[in-house]
Design a protein around this motif. Structure first.
Motif, PDB file in Angstrom:
ATOM      1  N   GLU A  77       0.823  -1.210   0.000  1.00  0.00           N
ATOM      2  CA  GLU A  77       0.000   0.000   0.000  1.00  0.00           C
ATOM      3  C   GLU A  77       0.859   1.263   0.000  1.00  0.00           C
ATOM      4  O   GLU A  77       1.829   1.357   0.749  1.00  0.00           O
ATOM      5  CB  GLU A  77      -0.904   0.020   1.252  1.00  0.00           C
ATOM      6  N   LEU A 125      -1.251   2.258   7.595  1.00  0.00           N
ATOM      7  CA  LEU A 125      -0.047   1.600   7.082  1.00  0.00           C
ATOM      8  C   LEU A 125       0.335   2.137   5.701  1.00  0.00           C
ATOM      9  O   LEU A 125       1.514   2.375   5.415  1.00  0.00           O
ATOM     10  CB  LEU A 125      -0.291   0.090   7.073  1.00  0.00           C
ATOM     11  N   ASN A 276      -9.554  -4.635   3.086  1.00  0.00           N
ATOM     12  CA  ASN A 276      -9.580  -4.949   4.515  1.00  0.00           C
ATOM     13  C   ASN A 276      -8.346  -4.403   5.184  1.00  0.00           C
ATOM     14  O   ASN A 276      -7.243  -4.705   4.761  1.00  0.00           O
ATOM     15  CB  ASN A 276      -9.644  -6.463   4.723  1.00  0.00           C
ATOM     16  N   ASP A 277      -8.530  -3.654   6.251  1.00  0.00           N
ATOM     17  CA  ASP A 277      -7.343  -3.146   6.934  1.00  0.00           C
ATOM     18  C   ASP A 277      -7.009  -4.017   8.129  1.00  0.00           C
ATOM     19  O   ASP A 277      -6.222  -3.642   8.959  1.00  0.00           O
ATOM     20  CB  ASP A 277      -7.494  -1.677   7.322  1.00  0.00           C
ATOM     21  N   GLU A 280      -8.018 -10.678   5.712  1.00  0.00           N
ATOM     22  CA  GLU A 280      -8.775 -11.178   4.560  1.00  0.00           C
ATOM     23  C   GLU A 280      -8.347 -12.636   4.483  1.00  0.00           C
ATOM     24  O   GLU A 280      -7.458 -12.986   3.714  1.00  0.00           O
ATOM     25  CB  GLU A 280      -8.394 -10.390   3.306  1.00  0.00           C
ATOM     26  N   HIS A 363       2.736  -3.968  12.446  1.00  0.00           N
ATOM     27  CA  HIS A 363       1.764  -2.891  12.646  1.00  0.00           C
ATOM     28  C   HIS A 363       0.543  -3.310  13.447  1.00  0.00           C
ATOM     29  O   HIS A 363      -0.400  -2.529  13.565  1.00  0.00           O
ATOM     30  CB  HIS A 363       1.272  -2.332  11.304  1.00  0.00           C
ATOM     31  N   ASN A 470       6.155   5.978  14.885  1.00  0.00           N
ATOM     32  CA  ASN A 470       5.731   6.567  13.610  1.00  0.00           C
ATOM     33  C   ASN A 470       5.857   8.087  13.613  1.00  0.00           C
ATOM     34  O   ASN A 470       5.999   8.722  14.658  1.00  0.00           O
ATOM     35  CB  ASN A 470       4.249   6.229  13.337  1.00  0.00           C
ATOM     36  N   TYR A 559     -12.416  -1.749  17.536  1.00  0.00           N
ATOM     37  CA  TYR A 559     -11.418  -1.398  18.551  1.00  0.00           C
ATOM     38  C   TYR A 559     -11.152   0.116  18.599  1.00  0.00           C
ATOM     39  O   TYR A 559     -10.681   0.638  19.605  1.00  0.00           O
ATOM     40  CB  TYR A 559     -10.120  -2.194  18.349  1.00  0.00           C
ATOM     41  N   GLU A 658      -4.438  -0.149  19.469  1.00  0.00           N
ATOM     42  CA  GLU A 658      -3.991   0.691  18.342  1.00  0.00           C
ATOM     43  C   GLU A 658      -2.469   0.721  18.358  1.00  0.00           C
ATOM     44  O   GLU A 658      -1.865   1.250  19.294  1.00  0.00           O
ATOM     45  CB  GLU A 658      -4.549   2.116  18.499  1.00  0.00           C
ATOM     46  N   SER A 660      -0.156   2.369  16.799  1.00  0.00           N
ATOM     47  CA  SER A 660       0.409   3.711  16.970  1.00  0.00           C
ATOM     48  C   SER A 660      -0.671   4.771  16.775  1.00  0.00           C
ATOM     49  O   SER A 660      -0.947   5.570  17.654  1.00  0.00           O
ATOM     50  CB  SER A 660       1.536   3.941  15.952  1.00  0.00           C
ATOM     51  N   GLY A 661      -1.282   4.752  15.578  1.00  0.00           N
ATOM     52  CA  GLY A 661      -2.084   5.883  15.153  1.00  0.00           C
ATOM     53  C   GLY A 661      -1.151   6.906  14.536  1.00  0.00           C
ATOM     54  O   GLY A 661       0.014   7.044  14.951  1.00  0.00           O
TER      55      GLY A 661
HETATM   56  C1  26Q Z   1      -3.939  -8.428   5.240  1.00  0.00           C
HETATM   57  C2  26Q Z   1      -4.217  -9.615   4.600  1.00  0.00           C
HETATM   58  C3  26Q Z   1      -5.126  -9.663   3.564  1.00  0.00           C
HETATM   59  C4  26Q Z   1      -5.762  -8.478   3.161  1.00  0.00           C
HETATM   60  C5  26Q Z   1      -5.489  -7.292   3.809  1.00  0.00           C
HETATM   61  C6  26Q Z   1      -4.580  -7.265   4.852  1.00  0.00           C
HETATM   62  C7  26Q Z   1      -4.271  -5.984   5.530  1.00  0.00           C
HETATM   63  C8  26Q Z   1      -4.301  -4.780   4.851  1.00  0.00           C
HETATM   64  C9  26Q Z   1      -4.024  -3.597   5.497  1.00  0.00           C
HETATM   65  C10 26Q Z   1      -3.947  -5.961   6.877  1.00  0.00           C
HETATM   66  C11 26Q Z   1      -3.661  -4.754   7.523  1.00  0.00           C
HETATM   67  C12 26Q Z   1      -3.708  -3.562   6.824  1.00  0.00           C
HETATM   68  C13 26Q Z   1      -3.432  -2.257   7.428  1.00  0.00           C
HETATM   69  C14 26Q Z   1      -3.092  -2.084   8.683  1.00  0.00           C
HETATM   70  C15 26Q Z   1      -2.874  -0.747   9.246  1.00  0.00           C
HETATM   71  O1  26Q Z   1      -3.129   0.260   8.611  1.00  0.00           O
HETATM   72  N1  26Q Z   1      -2.360  -0.664  10.475  1.00  0.00           N
HETATM   73  C16 26Q Z   1      -2.100   0.621  11.095  1.00  0.00           C
HETATM   74  O2  26Q Z   1      -0.764   0.981  10.811  1.00  0.00           O
HETATM   75  C17 26Q Z   1      -0.485   2.298  11.237  1.00  0.00           C
HETATM   76  C18 26Q Z   1       0.917   2.639  10.806  1.00  0.00           C
HETATM   77  O3  26Q Z   1       1.855   1.958  11.582  1.00  0.00           O
HETATM   78  C19 26Q Z   1      -0.673   2.423  12.738  1.00  0.00           C
HETATM   79  O4  26Q Z   1      -0.503   3.775  13.083  1.00  0.00           O
HETATM   80  C20 26Q Z   1      -2.058   1.951  13.162  1.00  0.00           C
HETATM   81  O5  26Q Z   1      -2.154   1.927  14.558  1.00  0.00           O
HETATM   82  C21 26Q Z   1      -2.314   0.558  12.596  1.00  0.00           C
HETATM   83  O6  26Q Z   1      -3.645   0.149  12.880  1.00  0.00           O
END
Ligand code: 26Q
Length: 824
Positions: A77, A125, A276-277, A280, A363, A470, A559, A658, A660-661
């Motif tokens: 991403e 992320l 999905n964040d 999946e 993350h 972060n 959450y 969380e 970081s955020g």
């Molecule tokens: C995984 C497998 C299959 C499909 C999707 C995913 C997937 C996609 C995106 C899993 C996680 C994410 C994104 C996670 C995310 O954004 N985490 C955030 O990361 C930030 C940067 O470090 C933190 O500040 C947030 O706390 C954290 O939630």
């Protein structure tokens, strides 16, 4: 030619204007009378792009000539958003461009607004990856981003009858003026097939992957402009192309059509970002995406390395590869395969090189979000990688056995394979084992990593886990998105803060200056007016500019507890109706955020917020003292309007959840006070801004942990003993907000009661309401509020992603700034 080249580089008003008119006619193919806003956007973007190319090539050439160590940031991403205003600001030609367009009778704002938002990411992320690109270029670090050029970014969110509905986000529909297609940069990526064992030239066992399907990865490059425009790095995104091998041989009728169909299908690999964040579970296409871009990137990295080297011994001295979560973690097995199978490196040496090259950022601690691919699927899709993973695992567990004596659970927890139920590959364990450094994204999160998911690995490798809190780029998140405040700051302390954010500390002494406070408020008010206009345009809701703008913008997730916020809004609504004669502080609650399309609970919370908003916003008895807004389609562009306008920043996740955020940082930097739990980076924000300038409430991570462990929490009792909470929940359950379907919110009420209230919404409700009251009380005293807001801005310097990226550079990557040599 010479004068034409100079014209293409000219940064003054006249040169820009001539370029615009030339690009409009000869490349966009319109004359000024017929041109649409979009035509002007393409025109201006192409002309600005011209001003990047020389310095881009200088940057790339300098890295090459010096054989500099590069860092490769592998991420599924990159949430980069719009690039025009960013490029102009980082080149320092915003005003020149505005004047040139003025002379043609065009407004720069309109042109900027015609750019689609590049949403190649879900949330934090992906945006972190984009901030890191900006910081690497601004710090002159030789850094490359590698990812996927999704045809469809994160879905467009609309509300239909208050429900979220997803539409495809077609950001490439009208072309992308920033990217350079590289049809010659093409790598084969294989899937399926089987592994053949054979004897190599010296009689050793060796393996080859045969009968596989092939897809090609084609590169698209986007320049990444550092502040000042001296370093211009590269973001390389891969697009799937069908191979042309169906041209060879001949088919009968049916086979021919089937073959063509196959080829067309293979291009689906880079079609769409998974929305999905969190999780999946086990989707094959997702695994293929992860391998596709990782393999292409590694092939590209090795090709670049081999331009200067003949053995792989020095790879770790020339390349650092950062894994943005486990999404590219298959790269560890892939580098082993490339080194061992393709380049004949012996296993142990290949493993040392691999570990010295990779590092991994975690993350999330949420167990359901840790990637674990079914062994059966990996075997089928990537048969050679499955073998390699088994081999890594066997060697590791053998070494660990001695020390695990007497503790059987430990070995099975350390294993790369989860043997419980259907067998799965634990990508987090693979990433940990294959990296020399593993980091969390805030101090608390890193501590919790050591205590929970990676406790066994931490015991085994005590120096591997480290923290990298972060950060956010001050260029986009203050300089570009908040012109009134940026101008005010620069007028007092100069512009050094843009590249060196800690300088902003000099504002702290101005917090006691009445005149400065007045000007600070005026800047905030301008931003609030802009947001109010945006809200009116998007939702039709009119909000009071002088009300307290209480902002919660982030992905919709249980959450993150948007539910806690809306419950407090209902309680406040009730108080306002019960006590109509009190001079209430007017409050505008602003929400925005997308729910994963399959996350029913999150979508139901969206509907609840919309339903509550409809009732509250139309109730004359609250005299407009409370408005609730849920903005549709939250993205980077919307964030740039929202962040500068916030008074109060909601960071209210269940403590410990969380990681970081980063929205918390954007809001505080722009002078919002935080109301939040001691979670993620909130802990460090409190340390920097001071506990008097932040509203902290609720259970700590440790208390959450203890409460859950003891099982001693009964939400029904909590609800029964809190009349305002009980009343709010009763209103929801009796259909006050959903008269057309009184049972609509049964699943939410269920989760809060029989479900055990996993996210502790009821447990934190009273403390949260108290903190909200303190915030409203303080807001009555505008001088005091402004003083604290200024102290927030002044003390956020440490949260620049420049600081974060330099910590990665020195403590993980051993990568150093390389100043490009510009040639005339
Ligand atoms: C995984 C497998 C299959 C499909 C999707 C995913 C997937 C996609 C995106 C899993 C996680 C994410 C994104 C996670 C995310 O954004 N985490 C955030 O990361 C930030 C940067 O470090 C933190 O500040 C947030 O706390 C954290 O939630």
């Amino acid at each position: 030619y010479k004068s034409r080249e100079i014209e293409r580089r000219s940064l003054d008003v006249d040169g820009l204007k001539r370029s615009f008119l030339e690009w409009l006619v000869y490349s966009v193919g319109k004359d000024a009378r017929a041109a649409t806003r979009r035509d002007w956007f393409h025109t201006v973007a192409l002309a600005v792009r011209d001003r990047l190319v020389d310095r881009w090539m200088d940057t790339t050439r300098t890295y090459y000539q010096k054989d500099a160590k590069r860092v490769y940031y592998l991420s599924l991403e990159f949430l980069i958003g719009r690039l025009l205003s960013n490029s102009l600001a980082n080149l320092g030609i915003t005003e020149e461009c505005r004047k040139a367009l003025d002379q043609i009778g065009i407004s720069l704002e309109d042109v900027v607004d015609a750019e689609p938002d590049a949403a190649l990411g879900n949330g934090g992320l992906g945006r972190l990856a984009a901030c890191f690109l900006d910081s690497m270029a601004s710090e002159a670090l030789p850094g490359y981003g590698y990812g996927i050029r999704y045809e469809f970014g994160l879905f467009e969110q609309r509300f239909e009858h208050g429900w979220q509905v997803e539409y495809p986000e077609q950001w490439l529909q009208f072309g992308n003026p920033w990217e350079f297609p590289r049809p010659e940069v093409l790598y084969p990526v294989q899937f399926y097939g089987r592994v053949e064992e054979f004897r190599d030239s010296v009689g050793e066992k060796a393996y080859r992957w045969v009968d596989a399907e092939r897809v090609l990865a084609m590169a698209y490059d986007t320049p990444v402009v550092g502040y000042g425009g001296n370093t211009i790095n590269t973001l390389r995104l891969w697009s799937a192309r069908a191979t042309r091998d169906f041209n060879f041989g001949h088919f009968n009728d049916g086979a021919y059509m089937k073959a063509v169909e196959q080829k067309v299908l293979s291009e689906n690999l880079s079609r769409v970002l998974y929305p999905n964040d969190a999780t999946e579970g086990g989707k094959e296409l997702r695994l293929k995406q992860e391998y596709f871009f990782t393999s292409a990137s590694l092939q590209d990295i090795l090709r670049r390395y081999l331009q200067h080297h003949t053995t792989f011994d020095n790879l770790p001295d020339k390349a650092a590869i950062q894994l943005n979560d486990t999404h590219p973690a298959i790269g560890i097995a892939e580098l082993m395969r490339l080194l061992v199978d393709q380049h004949g490196v012996v296993w142990d040496k290949a493993w040392d090189i691999t570990r010295a090259t990779f590092s991994y950022t975690n993350h999330t601690l949420l167990p359901e979000a840790l990637e674990a691919w079914p062994v059966r699927m990996v075997e089928r899709v990537l048969p050679r990688h499955m073998q390699i993973i088994y081999e890594i695992n066997a060697k590791f567990l053998n070494r660990s056995k001695a020390r695990a004596a007497g503790d059987n659970g430990r070995l099975s927890r350390l294993s790369l394979i989860d043997e419980r139920g259907d067998r799965r590959v634990r990508m987090g364990n693979l990433a940990f084992l294959g990296s020399h450094k593993v980091n969390g994204v805030s101090a608390l999160h890193t501590d919790l990593m050591k205590q929970t998911v990676f406790a066994d690995f931490h015991a085994e490798f005590p120096d591997r886990i480290n923290n990298k809190t972060n950060g956010i780029t001050p260029r986009r998140w203050l300089h570009q998105s908040n012109p009134p405040l940026a101008a005010l700051i620069t007028s007092r302390i100069g512009q050094g803060w843009i590249k060196d954010l800690p300088q902003i500390k000099a504002l702290a002494e101005k917090a006691d200056d009445v005149v400065f406070r007045e000007e600070f408020r005026r800047a905030k008010r301008k931003n609030k007016k802009r947001l109010a206009a945006f809200i009116a345009r998007q939702t039709g809701i009119e909000v009071q500019v002088d009300s307290l703008f209480d902002v919660q913008v982030k992905r919709m997730h249980e959450y993150k507890r948007q539910l806690l916020n809306i419950l407090q809004a209902i309680a406040l609504y009730n108080e306002m109706r019960d006590n109509p004669t009190i001079a209430w502080v007017p409050v505008t609650k602003i929400f925005a955020g997308k729910a994963a399309p399959s996350y029913h609970m999150a979508k139901l919370i969206i509907k609840l917020i919309n339903d509550v908003a409809k009732v509250v916003n139309h109730d004359p008895s609250v005299h407009d003292n409370l408005k609730i807004v849920l903005l549709p389609n939250y993205n980077v562009t919307a964030a740039e309007i929202i962040m500068p306008a916030a008074d109060l920043s909601e960071q209210i996740s269940t403590a410990g959840m969380e990681a970081s955020g980063t929205g918390n940082m954007k809001l505080a930097l722009n002078g919002a006070l935080t109301i939040g739990t001691l979670d993620g980076a909130n802990v460090e924000i409190r340390e920097h801004v001071g506990e008097d300038n932040i509203f902290i409430f609720g259970l700590t991570a440790e208390e959450v942990n203890d409460l859950r462990a003891s099982g001693g929490f009964n939400p029904r009792e909590v609800i029964a003993s809190n009349p305002s909470l009980k009343r709010a929940l009763d209103m929801i359950s009796t259909g006050v907000f959903s008269p057309d379907d009184p049972n609509r919110y049964h699943p939410i009420l269920q989760a809060l009661t029989d479900g055990g209230d996993h996210f502790l919404v009821t447990a934190d409700f009273a403390a949260y309401c108290e903190a909200q009251e303190q915030a409203m009380e303080l807001y009555r005293d505008q001088e005091e509020w402004t003083r604290k807001a200024i102290l927030n801005t002044a003390n956020m310097g440490w949260f620049s992603s420049d600081r974060t990226i330099m910590e990665y550079a020195t403590e993980i990557w051993d990568v150093h700034p390389v100043k490009p040599e510009h040639v005339e």
